[in-house]
Design a protein around this motif. Structure first.
Motif, PDB file in Angstrom:
ATOM      1  N   ARG A   1       0.924  -1.072  -0.103  1.00 23.06           N
ATOM      2  CA  ARG A   1       0.122   0.005  -0.060  1.00 23.06           C
ATOM      3  C   ARG A   1       0.740   1.322   0.016  1.00 23.06           C
ATOM      4  NH1 ARG A   1      -4.990   1.757   4.092  1.00 23.06           N
ATOM      5  NH2 ARG A   1      -5.491   3.390   3.289  1.00 23.06           N
ATOM      6  N   SER A   2       1.963   1.091   0.858  1.00 22.47           N
ATOM      7  CA  SER A   2       2.710   2.552   0.926  1.00 22.47           C
ATOM      8  C   SER A   2       3.811   2.494  -0.328  1.00 22.47           C
ATOM      9  CB  SER A   2       3.469   2.577   2.181  1.00 22.47           C
ATOM     10  OG  SER A   2       4.466   1.398   2.532  1.00 22.47           O
ATOM     11  N   SER A  23       7.581  13.586  -4.690  1.00 16.39           N
ATOM     12  CA  SER A  23       6.166  13.765  -3.837  1.00 16.39           C
ATOM     13  C   SER A  23       5.257  12.574  -3.919  1.00 16.39           C
ATOM     14  CB  SER A  23       5.656  15.223  -4.657  1.00 16.39           C
ATOM     15  OG  SER A  23       4.299  15.381  -3.949  1.00 16.39           O
ATOM     16  N   TYR A  24       4.757  12.281  -2.654  1.00 21.31           N
ATOM     17  CA  TYR A  24       4.087  11.109  -2.641  1.00 21.31           C
ATOM     18  C   TYR A  24       2.721  11.426  -2.937  1.00 21.31           C
ATOM     19  CZ  TYR A  24       7.570   8.393  -0.018  1.00 21.31           C
ATOM     20  OH  TYR A  24       8.658   7.880   0.449  1.00 21.31           O
ATOM     21  N   SER A  25       2.226  12.710  -2.789  1.00 17.34           N
ATOM     22  CA  SER A  25       0.752  13.134  -2.937  1.00 17.34           C
ATOM     23  C   SER A  25       0.566  13.967  -4.112  1.00 17.34           C
ATOM     24  CB  SER A  25       0.360  13.876  -1.675  1.00 17.34           C
ATOM     25  OG  SER A  25       1.347  15.122  -1.748  1.00 17.34           O
ATOM     26  N   GLY A  26       1.556  14.401  -4.874  1.00 19.00           N
ATOM     27  CA  GLY A  26       1.084  15.348  -6.056  1.00 19.00           C
ATOM     28  C   GLY A  26       0.875  16.756  -5.868  1.00 19.00           C
ATOM     29  N   LEU A  27       0.510  17.530  -6.856  1.00 15.72           N
ATOM     30  CA  LEU A  27       0.029  18.882  -6.496  1.00 15.72           C
ATOM     31  C   LEU A  27      -1.080  18.882  -5.429  1.00 15.72           C
ATOM     32  CD1 LEU A  27       0.794  20.343  -9.852  1.00 15.72           C
ATOM     33  CD2 LEU A  27       2.373  20.461  -8.042  1.00 15.72           C
ATOM     34  N   ALA A  28      -2.028  18.157  -5.703  1.00 12.27           N
ATOM     35  CA  ALA A  28      -3.489  18.339  -4.920  1.00 12.27           C
ATOM     36  C   ALA A  28      -3.169  17.924  -3.297  1.00 12.27           C
ATOM     37  CB  ALA A  28      -4.397  17.423  -5.545  1.00 12.27           C
ATOM     38  N   GLN A  45      -1.974   5.689   5.016  1.00 16.13           N
ATOM     39  CA  GLN A  45      -0.977   5.215   3.845  1.00 16.13           C
ATOM     40  C   GLN A  45       0.301   5.115   3.998  1.00 16.13           C
ATOM     41  OE1 GLN A  45      -2.336   6.372  -0.053  1.00 16.13           O
ATOM     42  NE2 GLN A  45      -0.888   5.330  -1.110  1.00 16.13           N
ATOM     43  N   TYR A  46       1.030   5.953   4.868  1.00 16.09           N
ATOM     44  CA  TYR A  46       2.603   6.088   5.062  1.00 16.09           C
ATOM     45  C   TYR A  46       2.918   6.061   6.231  1.00 16.09           C
ATOM     46  CZ  TYR A  46       2.123   7.571  -0.074  1.00 16.09           C
ATOM     47  OH  TYR A  46       1.845   7.288  -1.230  1.00 16.09           O
ATOM     48  N   GLY A  47       2.126   6.276   7.315  1.00 21.52           N
ATOM     49  CA  GLY A  47       2.658   6.182   8.673  1.00 21.52           C
ATOM     50  C   GLY A  47       3.052   7.345   9.081  1.00 21.52           C
ATOM     51  N   PHE A  48       2.896   8.491   8.585  1.00 19.93           N
ATOM     52  CA  PHE A  48       3.555   9.743   8.924  1.00 19.93           C
ATOM     53  C   PHE A  48       2.783  10.827   8.310  1.00 19.93           C
ATOM     54  CE2 PHE A  48       5.649   9.395   4.821  1.00 19.93           C
ATOM     55  CZ  PHE A  48       5.687  10.852   4.444  1.00 19.93           C
ATOM     56  N   VAL A  49       2.795  12.264   9.108  1.00 27.12           N
ATOM     57  CA  VAL A  49       1.998  13.276   8.566  1.00 27.12           C
ATOM     58  C   VAL A  49       3.125  14.358   8.288  1.00 27.12           C
ATOM     59  CG1 VAL A  49      -0.161  12.787   9.764  1.00 27.12           C
ATOM     60  CG2 VAL A  49       1.667  14.060  10.720  1.00 27.12           C
ATOM     61  N   PRO A  50       2.927  15.254   7.222  1.00 28.40           N
ATOM     62  CA  PRO A  50       3.848  16.214   7.035  1.00 28.40           C
ATOM     63  C   PRO A  50       4.032  17.081   8.344  1.00 28.40           C
ATOM     64  CG  PRO A  50       2.375  16.335   5.165  1.00 28.40           C
ATOM     65  CD  PRO A  50       1.907  15.292   6.291  1.00 28.40           C
ATOM     66  N   ALA A  51       5.150  17.624   8.506  1.00 33.29           N
ATOM     67  CA  ALA A  51       5.726  18.514   9.741  1.00 33.29           C
ATOM     68  C   ALA A  51       5.171  20.078   9.338  1.00 33.29           C
ATOM     69  CB  ALA A  51       7.318  18.157   9.947  1.00 33.29           C
ATOM     70  N   ALA A  52       4.990  20.647  10.525  1.00 32.86           N
ATOM     71  CA  ALA A  52       4.567  22.040  10.814  1.00 32.86           C
ATOM     72  C   ALA A  52       3.543  22.395   9.470  1.00 32.86           C
ATOM     73  CB  ALA A  52       6.051  22.726  10.118  1.00 32.86           C
ATOM     74  N   GLY A  53       2.303  21.697   9.703  1.00 29.94           N
ATOM     75  CA  GLY A  53       1.321  21.993   8.999  1.00 29.94           C
ATOM     76  C   GLY A  53       1.099  21.357   7.335  1.00 29.94           C
ATOM     77  N   ASN A  54      -0.289  21.153   7.221  1.00 27.60           N
ATOM     78  CA  ASN A  54      -0.467  20.455   5.663  1.00 27.60           C
ATOM     79  C   ASN A  54      -1.772  21.223   5.324  1.00 27.60           C
ATOM     80  OD1 ASN A  54      -1.235  18.861   3.583  1.00 27.60           O
ATOM     81  ND2 ASN A  54      -1.829  17.368   4.829  1.00 27.60           N
ATOM     82  N   ALA A  55      -1.333  22.152   4.199  1.00 27.54           N
ATOM     83  CA  ALA A  55      -2.665  23.102   3.683  1.00 27.54           C
ATOM     84  C   ALA A  55      -3.566  22.236   2.941  1.00 27.54           C
ATOM     85  CB  ALA A  55      -1.819  23.993   2.613  1.00 27.54           C
TER      86      ALA A  55
END
Length: 338
Positions: free
Chosen positions: A56-57, A129-134, A144-154
């Motif tokens: 999956r990842s 980029s795992y997520s692409g522009l969107a 899906q990946y077991g982590f989140v972007p640091a310092a905010g995610n627009a």
């Protein structure tokens, strides 16, 4: 999270992602005999969970209905500002109508290429980029990946429950701009304030003509002077002035803001730890990893907790979610300030 135990899942402090992970685990249990879900070791997932999580990842989408495991490329790390990208390339004479020549049924006739999108100095890590522009929401990042972007995610979002009586109700963007200032909104749009941007995207907003709404605010102006909710604490400094004088929140906006605020407050209050406590825990984790000569108590804490990267990831997830919840609370208080 679909590889985590129930105790570890609760550390995320988010019922939706916990329920989704538990549903995935149950689905795996129904696919194969029970022995395939036996843990590899204490505190670890089963080989089935581990394999499923790897696919999956690491699998790349090569076309609308085509995915593939691509050795070497599957170890590339994610970056918010990547220096490379991935594309499918057709073998000679096998191009497809959408340009993704190796996608779908023709995948075996082409190849997958990792290519630079900017200059990469020798010795620098190649990232994609795992997520692409969107972008992805933090819930998808974590699942899906077991982590989140640091310092905010627009690209993150809060999923509010809107009652039938409030379906179609919206907030005026001009009213928020009047309170926050156009520069702050521009900063959010540019990505320099990702929490604000995610909060704005989480709310039902509409562009509007302030003049056309003046009549709609007359009733609310009179009512809010008597029974409008008060704003206290640090958030009141953001929602303390009427700026260009667009007017007051409409009755519809006040009612919608109260509904969404109730959901924000409920989630924050149901958490077993505060944002400040979570941030303190993260700092403690980072400090003790760096300081290997700590006390015996610190060493014991490190042995039990710090080596578990999954717990660190869970705390980071809930820190980012609480920051987004607080950003939404600030915006909602703007409509509840009268």
């Amino acid at each position: 999270p679909m590889c985590w135990s129930d105790d570890l899942l609760q550390q995320l402090q988010h019922s939706a992602i916990v329920a989704a992970a538990q549903q995935q685990q149950q689905r795996l249990r129904t696919l194969l005999p029970p022995e395939y879900m036996q843990p590899i070791d204490q505190g670890l997932p089963s080989y089935l969970q581990w394999g499923f999580a790897n696919v999956r990842s690491r699998a790349l989408q090569l076309g609308p209905q085509a995915f593939g495991m691509v050795p070497f490329i599957d170890i590339a790390n994610h970056a918010a500002d990547p220096n490379a990208d991935v594309r499918t390339v057709a073998a000679a004479g096998s191009s497809s109508s959408d340009g993704s020549a190796a996608a779908g049924d023709n995948a075996e006739q082409g190849f997958v290429e990792l290519y630079a999108i900017k200059g990469i100095p020798a010795g620098q890590e190649v990232t994609i980029s795992y997520s692409g522009l969107a972008g992805y929401t933090n819930q998808r990042w974590m699942a899906q990946y077991g982590f989140v972007p640091a310092a905010g995610n627009a690209a993150d979002l809060l999923d509010f429950n809107i009652s039938e009586s409030h379906k179609g109700a919206t907030f005026r963007l001009s009213y928020l701009e009047d309170a926050l200032g156009s520069q702050l909104l521009m900063d959010a749009a540019k990505g320099t304030n990702p929490y604000l941007m995610a909060a704005l995207k989480s709310l039902p907003l509409t562009a509007d003509d302030p003049v056309a709404l003046q009549q709609a605010t007359v009733e609310t102006n009179t009512q809010s002077a008597v029974e409008g909710p008060a704003v206290s604490g640090a958030e009141s400094s953001v929602a303390s002035s009427t700026g260009r004088g667009i007017g007051h929140a409409t009755k519809e906006e006040v009612e919608l803001a109260a509904l969404l605020m109730q959901q924000v407050q409920q989630e924050l209050q149901s958490s077993s730890s505060s944002l400040q406590e979570d941030e303190k825990l993260l700092r403690q984790l980072q400090d003790e990893v760096q300081n290997q000569s700590g006390s015996e108590a610190a060493a014991e804490f490190r042995d039990v907790v710090l080596r578990d990267a999954r717990l660190v990831a869970a705390v980071k997830y809930r820190v980012e979610r609480k920051k987004l919840l607080q950003a939404c609370r600030v915006l909602l208080n703007i409509f509840l300030r009268e």
